[in-house]
Design a protein around this motif. Structure first.
Motif, PDB file in Angstrom:
ATOM      1  N   MET A  41      19.651 -88.191  15.493  1.00 52.63           N
ATOM      2  CA  MET A  41      18.288 -88.052  15.967  1.00 52.63           C
ATOM      3  C   MET A  41      17.739 -86.706  15.486  1.00 52.63           C
ATOM      4  N   LYS A  42      16.538 -86.721  15.001  1.00 53.08           N
ATOM      5  CA  LYS A  42      15.895 -85.510  14.491  1.00 53.08           C
ATOM      6  C   LYS A  42      15.684 -84.503  15.621  1.00 53.08           C
ATOM      7  N   GLU A  43      15.826 -83.223  15.286  1.00 54.91           N
ATOM      8  CA  GLU A  43      15.628 -82.158  16.268  1.00 54.91           C
ATOM      9  C   GLU A  43      14.468 -81.272  15.830  1.00 54.91           C
ATOM     10  N   LEU A  44      13.586 -80.978  16.769  1.00 52.92           N
ATOM     11  CA  LEU A  44      12.408 -80.155  16.520  1.00 52.92           C
ATOM     12  C   LEU A  44      12.463 -78.941  17.447  1.00 52.92           C
ATOM     13  N   ASP A  45      12.503 -77.750  16.880  1.00 55.31           N
ATOM     14  CA  ASP A  45      12.562 -76.522  17.675  1.00 55.31           C
ATOM     15  C   ASP A  45      11.167 -75.902  17.735  1.00 55.31           C
ATOM     16  N   THR A  46      10.572 -75.909  18.931  1.00 54.58           N
ATOM     17  CA  THR A  46       9.236 -75.347  19.106  1.00 54.58           C
ATOM     18  C   THR A  46       9.288 -73.995  19.825  1.00 54.58           C
ATOM     19  N   VAL A  99       3.027 -79.603  21.569  1.00 54.78           N
ATOM     20  CA  VAL A  99       2.581 -80.993  21.680  1.00 54.78           C
ATOM     21  C   VAL A  99       2.112 -81.497  20.318  1.00 54.78           C
ATOM     22  N   ILE A 100       1.380 -80.684  19.583  1.00 54.29           N
ATOM     23  CA  ILE A 100       0.903 -81.060  18.248  1.00 54.29           C
ATOM     24  C   ILE A 100       2.087 -81.278  17.308  1.00 54.29           C
ATOM     25  N   MET A 101       3.074 -80.395  17.377  1.00 52.19           N
ATOM     26  CA  MET A 101       4.267 -80.525  16.540  1.00 52.19           C
ATOM     27  C   MET A 101       5.053 -81.794  16.898  1.00 52.19           C
ATOM     28  N   THR A 102       5.125 -82.101  18.186  1.00 47.63           N
ATOM     29  CA  THR A 102       5.806 -83.306  18.649  1.00 47.63           C
ATOM     30  C   THR A 102       5.082 -84.554  18.163  1.00 47.63           C
ATOM     31  N   LYS A 103       3.768 -84.531  18.234  1.00 47.43           N
ATOM     32  CA  LYS A 103       2.962 -85.668  17.774  1.00 47.43           C
ATOM     33  C   LYS A 103       3.242 -85.955  16.298  1.00 47.43           C
ATOM     34  N   LYS A 104       3.253 -84.924  15.471  1.00 46.67           N
ATOM     35  CA  LYS A 104       3.529 -85.095  14.037  1.00 46.67           C
ATOM     36  C   LYS A 104       4.953 -85.607  13.814  1.00 46.67           C
ATOM     37  N   LEU A 133       6.851 -87.348  15.845  1.00 47.43           N
ATOM     38  CA  LEU A 133       7.018 -88.728  16.290  1.00 47.43           C
ATOM     39  C   LEU A 133       6.411 -89.713  15.289  1.00 47.43           C
ATOM     40  N   LYS A 134       5.417 -89.298  14.539  1.00 48.27           N
ATOM     41  CA  LYS A 134       4.871 -90.160  13.491  1.00 48.27           C
ATOM     42  C   LYS A 134       5.913 -90.370  12.391  1.00 48.27           C
ATOM     43  N   GLU A 135       6.701 -89.338  12.118  1.00 45.13           N
ATOM     44  CA  GLU A 135       7.750 -89.414  11.095  1.00 45.13           C
ATOM     45  C   GLU A 135       9.022 -90.088  11.625  1.00 45.13           C
ATOM     46  N   SER A 136       9.284 -89.929  12.909  1.00 43.35           N
ATOM     47  CA  SER A 136      10.490 -90.491  13.536  1.00 43.35           C
ATOM     48  C   SER A 136      10.101 -91.231  14.816  1.00 43.35           C
ATOM     49  N   PRO A 137       9.457 -92.393  14.679  1.00 41.95           N
ATOM     50  CA  PRO A 137       8.955 -93.087  15.874  1.00 41.95           C
ATOM     51  C   PRO A 137      10.051 -93.598  16.811  1.00 41.95           C
ATOM     52  N   GLU A 138      11.310 -93.622  16.342  1.00 43.26           N
ATOM     53  CA  GLU A 138      12.398 -94.057  17.218  1.00 43.26           C
ATOM     54  C   GLU A 138      12.744 -92.992  18.259  1.00 43.26           C
ATOM     55  N   GLY A 139      12.322 -91.753  18.019  1.00 42.34           N
ATOM     56  CA  GLY A 139      12.542 -90.681  18.978  1.00 42.34           C
ATOM     57  C   GLY A 139      13.069 -89.420  18.326  1.00 42.34           C
ATOM     58  N   LEU A 140      13.174 -88.372  19.126  1.00 41.93           N
ATOM     59  CA  LEU A 140      13.674 -87.093  18.643  1.00 41.93           C
ATOM     60  C   LEU A 140      14.043 -86.193  19.807  1.00 41.93           C
ATOM     61  N   VAL A 141      14.638 -85.062  19.478  1.00 46.72           N
ATOM     62  CA  VAL A 141      14.965 -84.041  20.469  1.00 46.72           C
ATOM     63  C   VAL A 141      14.031 -82.862  20.212  1.00 46.72           C
ATOM     64  N   VAL A 142      13.317 -82.430  21.252  1.00 44.31           N
ATOM     65  CA  VAL A 142      12.398 -81.298  21.132  1.00 44.31           C
ATOM     66  C   VAL A 142      12.939 -80.156  21.981  1.00 44.31           C
ATOM     67  N   ILE A 143      13.058 -78.979  21.374  1.00 39.65           N
ATOM     68  CA  ILE A 143      13.505 -77.790  22.095  1.00 39.65           C
ATOM     69  C   ILE A 143      12.268 -76.961  22.431  1.00 39.65           C
ATOM     70  N   VAL A 144      12.114 -76.638  23.705  1.00 38.97           N
ATOM     71  CA  VAL A 144      10.992 -75.802  24.162  1.00 38.97           C
ATOM     72  C   VAL A 144      11.555 -74.615  24.935  1.00 38.97           C
ATOM     73  N   ASP A 145      10.787 -73.532  24.966  1.00 39.64           N
ATOM     74  CA  ASP A 145      11.288 -72.331  25.644  1.00 39.64           C
ATOM     75  C   ASP A 145      10.409 -71.851  26.792  1.00 39.64           C
ATOM     76  N   ASN A 146       9.460 -72.698  27.221  1.00 43.29           N
ATOM     77  CA  ASN A 146       8.660 -72.325  28.393  1.00 43.29           C
ATOM     78  C   ASN A 146       8.303 -73.584  29.181  1.00 43.29           C
ATOM     79  N   ARG A 147       8.111 -73.376  30.457  1.00 41.37           N
ATOM     80  CA  ARG A 147       7.888 -74.494  31.384  1.00 41.37           C
ATOM     81  C   ARG A 147       6.625 -75.294  31.054  1.00 41.37           C
TER      82      ARG A 147
END
Length: 68
Positions: free
Chosen positions: A1-6, A15-20, A22-36
């Motif tokens: 699964m693709k990983e996206l570090d924000t 959110v904008i980075m996640t949207k882009k 998910l268009k490339e990997s519509p099956e899903g991904l892992v997003v790393i965030v550092d604030n609530r």
């Protein structure tokens, strides 16, 4: 699964980075965030699109696993 570090970005950028990504990997991904706010906003966005989101707490960040 693709990983996206924000880490270091404030909303709405994760959110904008996640949207882009998910268009490339519509099956899903892992997003790393550092604030609530990003955690809540990315989760809300993915849920609105019909994805399931599970959260794993890390040291100063969260991994959001977004999947169908």
């Amino acid at each position: 699964m693709k990983e996206l570090d924000t880490s270091g970005f404030s909303c709405p950028e994760p959110v904008i980075m996640t949207k882009k990504a998910l268009k490339e990997s519509p099956e899903g991904l892992v997003v790393i965030v550092d604030n609530r706010a990003s955690k809540e906003n990315v989760t809300r966005y993915a849920t609105a699109l019909g994805y399931n989101v599970s959260t794993e707490d890390g040291q100063g960040n969260w991994k959001l696993k977004i999947s169908k």
